[in-house]
Structures are given as C-alpha cells and as structure tokens.
Design a protein around this motif. Structure first.
Motif, PDB file in Angstrom:
ATOM      1  N   LYS A   1     -52.063  -2.553  15.155  1.00  0.00           N
ATOM      2  CA  LYS A   1     -53.047  -3.059  16.115  1.00  0.00           C
ATOM      3  C   LYS A   1     -52.722  -4.457  16.618  1.00  0.00           C
ATOM      4  O   LYS A   1     -53.098  -4.822  17.730  1.00  0.00           O
ATOM      5  N   PHE A   2     -52.053  -5.253  15.815  1.00  0.00           N
ATOM      6  CA  PHE A   2     -51.797  -6.647  16.170  1.00  0.00           C
ATOM      7  C   PHE A   2     -50.294  -6.933  16.234  1.00  0.00           C
ATOM      8  O   PHE A   2     -49.816  -7.929  15.700  1.00  0.00           O
TER       9      PHE A   2
ATOM     10  N   GLN B   1     -49.710   7.432  15.448  1.00  0.00           N
ATOM     11  CA  GLN B   1     -50.766   8.440  15.258  1.00  0.00           C
ATOM     12  C   GLN B   1     -51.897   8.358  16.294  1.00  0.00           C
ATOM     13  O   GLN B   1     -52.914   9.042  16.163  1.00  0.00           O
ATOM     14  N   GLN B   2     -51.747   7.512  17.296  1.00  0.00           N
ATOM     15  CA  GLN B   2     -52.781   7.462  18.324  1.00  0.00           C
ATOM     16  C   GLN B   2     -52.670   8.700  19.218  1.00  0.00           C
ATOM     17  O   GLN B   2     -51.583   9.130  19.579  1.00  0.00           O
ATOM     18  N   LYS B   3     -53.812   9.271  19.565  1.00  0.00           N
ATOM     19  CA  LYS B   3     -53.830  10.477  20.379  1.00  0.00           C
ATOM     20  C   LYS B   3     -53.495  10.141  21.836  1.00  0.00           C
ATOM     21  O   LYS B   3     -53.733   9.023  22.291  1.00  0.00           O
ATOM     22  N   PRO B   4     -52.938  11.102  22.578  1.00  0.00           N
ATOM     23  CA  PRO B   4     -52.678  10.884  24.013  1.00  0.00           C
ATOM     24  C   PRO B   4     -53.955  10.464  24.731  1.00  0.00           C
ATOM     25  O   PRO B   4     -55.051  10.932  24.405  1.00  0.00           O
TER      26      PRO B   4
ATOM     27  N   ILE C   1     -54.163  -2.155  29.854  1.00  0.00           N
ATOM     28  CA  ILE C   1     -55.329  -1.996  28.990  1.00  0.00           C
ATOM     29  C   ILE C   1     -54.885  -1.409  27.655  1.00  0.00           C
ATOM     30  O   ILE C   1     -54.038  -0.517  27.610  1.00  0.00           O
ATOM     31  N   CYS C   2     -55.424  -1.945  26.560  1.00  0.00           N
ATOM     32  CA  CYS C   2     -55.174  -1.392  25.226  1.00  0.00           C
ATOM     33  C   CYS C   2     -56.302  -0.408  24.944  1.00  0.00           C
ATOM     34  O   CYS C   2     -57.322  -0.759  24.356  1.00  0.00           O
ATOM     35  N   SER C   3     -56.121   0.797  25.388  1.00  0.00           N
ATOM     36  CA  SER C   3     -57.197   1.779  25.419  1.00  0.00           C
ATOM     37  C   SER C   3     -57.328   2.534  24.110  1.00  0.00           C
ATOM     38  O   SER C   3     -56.332   2.843  23.447  1.00  0.00           O
ATOM     39  N   THR C   4     -58.569   2.860  23.738  1.00  0.00           N
ATOM     40  CA  THR C   4     -58.832   3.695  22.566  1.00  0.00           C
ATOM     41  C   THR C   4     -59.645   4.926  22.929  1.00  0.00           C
ATOM     42  O   THR C   4     -60.009   5.720  22.074  1.00  0.00           O
ATOM     43  N   GLY C   5     -59.961   5.082  24.206  1.00  0.00           N
ATOM     44  CA  GLY C   5     -60.763   6.219  24.645  1.00  0.00           C
ATOM     45  C   GLY C   5     -60.834   6.243  26.160  1.00  0.00           C
ATOM     46  O   GLY C   5     -59.967   5.703  26.847  1.00  0.00           O
ATOM     47  N   PHE C   6     -61.886   6.859  26.665  1.00  0.00           N
ATOM     48  CA  PHE C   6     -62.079   6.939  28.119  1.00  0.00           C
ATOM     49  C   PHE C   6     -63.474   6.419  28.432  1.00  0.00           C
ATOM     50  O   PHE C   6     -64.384   7.171  28.761  1.00  0.00           O
TER      51      PHE C   6
END
Length: 371
Positions: free
Chosen positions: A71-72, A46-49, A11-16
């Motif tokens: 992103k791409f 710079q993406q957060k854990p 999964i290309c996750s950006t949150g929960f």
C-alpha cells in the motif's frame, strides 16, 4: 494539426465509488480532438481488476497500470515518472491522498504541471491512515493547482495552508445521461416502502445512524425495507450491528451492483447521514432519478439540497427529527414529489458533466500554454 494537451488521470482505486465515476464522467465529456486523457491506476498484489479500468477502456481511452508491492510502495513515484516521460504527458491530475502524494512528487520530478482534486476528507480513527491523510494534504501545497469540487472543500484546503493563488473552484458535475438511460425496475411488492443508500461504507458515511433510524421507523411502519448498496472497511461491522436489530430481516446489504442505478430508481426515499462530504455523486444521481431525499444538513449536501425546497435536512446527529422527515417523505407522496421534482430541476441546471468538462478544459489549456 495542433498537438493535443496530454492529461493523465491518476487514482489509487479500491472500488468504483464517487471519485472513480467522477473521473470517468470528466474523461467522457472532454473534447478528444483537443485533449488526450489517459488513466493510470495503482495495482497491489492480489488486488482484483478494477471496474474503472474496464469502463475507461470502453471510451477508447488509454489505460496504464502502476504496480505496487504494498500500500505504501514509494517506488511507484519513479515508475510514474517514467510513464510520464514515455507518454509525453503535460499534466497529471490526481484524486485521493495516496495519488496526491505519489502524483505530485512524480510531477515535480518529471517537470510537468499537476492538478489535485480533493473529493472529500476522511475523519479517520486509525493513526497510520490519519498520518497518510496528513501527508496527502501537505502534498497538495506543492501542486500547480488544487481544484476542489465543493465550496466547503475550497474552505478546507485554504485552512490547510494551500496558497489561494493555487486554488480554483470548479463545481462538481455528474454524467446524468447514465441515469436517464437506466430503466426503472418492475416492483414486485409496490406496497413496501424502500429506503435506500448508495456509497462507500466508511466511518464518515455514519451508516450506523441510518440503521438506528430505520430500526425505530420499522417498529411503527413494518412494511418498510432498507437497501444498502456499496462496500468498504466498515461493512462487516455494520452487518454485525444490523443483526442485533429488531428490523434485521428487513435490511439488505447488497454490496457493489452493476444494476446500481436501476436499484436506485426503485427507492421511495434516498437517505444519507454523513458527517463529512464533498458533493456526493450518489446524491446527485438520486435527485436526477427523481427520488426524494432526507439527510443531515452538512457542508456539501447543503449545496445540493435546500431544506423544504429540494429535500428535508436535519441537524447533524438529530436522529429523531430525521426519522420524522423519513416518515413525511414516505407517506406524503404529493409532498415528496414536489421536493423531488424541484431537486431534479436544480441538479440538471447546475451540475452537468458537460459544464464541468468545459471548465477543466480551459484549465488544461491554460496550464499547458495552449491557445
């Protein structure tokens, strides 16, 4: 000892959000003696854990990070192929447009089976995002199996050209043990009615309608509050819009919260005004927590809520009727409890994570040729 089927959740996750929690629930309920279920997520500069990674590790399961320069970044395909070979993966299971594109390409290149599970389709306005969504939908056609989590999504993928022989419907499930294990908070002000929403703040959630309905309701019933949990691209615009409403001081944007389920249990009413959904996890959690529900009647939501039986549903866009339903559930407690109890019973009977995991296990065994 028989070799376990090795599955890689991607999964290309950006949150929960719902999809992340769904992946976690599936992995938690699989039989670890028969199925190895690792996780791989992308990580941009710079993406957060990711909370998903920390929660996945708590299950004692393998986690992998796939670095991306932007992103791409399609160099991720070859990186994923190498991971598949290094870990001797049998099946990759993807979630989301970007992971579908990268995952299906990597699976074909590595010579393994791929499963795509659509969690919902975005009605995006941005051209680049619409193009990317279209590419993700095309990628589905080349997966080994496409397994949507709602009947509406099944219809959608067939309309998009997915071969019916490649499609399989496995009904969504949720880890209800999380809801059960969460204690209800002590309410300081028991007189104020708390109206709540949990979810991504994106266009298809249509949260502007929630704000409009609440603002109108609050003029008649000043002892009401609106609690919004979650984050997303539309949050800043929503907060700005809310400041122009008469009820602004009674609207709270709380973002992501570790005590999400506890806050959910503090609601007197759970509301949704989405224009497009799969089967919303947050809605399942609300019903499992015994919170009455009022929402727009759209595919996905109608698989959980039956009007006048397990909640109240208004026609999409009919804010006046939905406001009337909010009032009914807020100020007729016996009626609200009757519907909430029926919804809770329905969700427990039909949407357990154990049942979902058992059906996915069978699919994993079939695709890997495991008896």
């Amino acid at each position: 000892m028989e070799r376990r089927v090795k599955v890689l959740q991607f999964i290309c996750s950006t949150g929960f959000y719902g999809a992340e929690r769904w992946v976690l629930a599936l992995a938690k309920h699989l039989d670890a003696s028969k199925i190895s279920c690792d996780l791989v997520v992308t990580m941009e500069p710079q993406q957060k854990p990711l909370e998903l990674v920390s929660e996945y590790k708590k299950l004692g399961l393998g986690c992998h990070i796939l670095p991306m320069n932007n992103k791409f970044d399609f160099s991720a395909v070859n990186k994923l192929v190498q991971l598949i070979k290094d870990e001797d993966i049998d099946i990759i299971h993807t979630h989301g447009y970007k992971s579908d594109i990268i995952g299906v390409l990597a699976a074909r290149k590595a010579g393994i089976k791929s499963i795509v599970t659509p969690h919902g389709f975005e009605n995006a306005k941005d051209f680049k995002l619409r193009l990317f969504i279209w590419l993700g939908c095309q990628a589905m056609k080349y997966a080994t199996k496409v397994v949507p989590l709602s009947k509406q999504l099944l219809d959608d993928i067939l309309r998009m050209g997915v071969n019916p022989d490649k499609s399989l419907y496995i009904q969504n499930g949720v880890d209800l043990s999380e809801v059960e294990a969460t204690s209800s908070p002590v309410r300081v002000n028991t007189e104020a009615k708390r109206i709540g929403f949990v979810g991504q703040m994106i266009s298809r959630k249509n949260i502007f309608d929630i704000l409009d309905i609440f603002d109108s309701l609050h003029q008649q019933h000043p002892n009401t509050r609106l609690i919004l949990l979650g984050d997303g691209d539309a949050r800043a615009e929503l907060e700005k819009y809310s400041l122009g409403l008469k009820s602004a001081e009674n609207i709270e944007f709380l973002g992501f919260r570790d005590d999400r389920l506890s806050l959910l249990k503090s609601f007197d009413l759970f509301v949704m005004t989405s224009t497009l959904e799969g089967i919303p996890r947050c809605l399942m959690e609300a019903t499992a927590a015994g919170i009455p529900v009022a929402a727009y009647n759209i595919p996905g939501i109608d698989q959980l809520i039956s009007h006048n039986e397990t909640g109240l549903l208004a026609t999409l866009g009919d804010k006046q009727t939905l406001q009337r339903y909010w009032q009914e559930l807020l100020f007729q407690p016996d009626r609200a409890k009757e519907l909430a109890d029926a919804a809770k019973e329905y969700v427990y009977q039909h949407y357990s994570a154990n049942r979902m995991a058992a059906e996915y296990s069978q699919l994993f065994f079939e695709l890997s040729g495991t008896p």
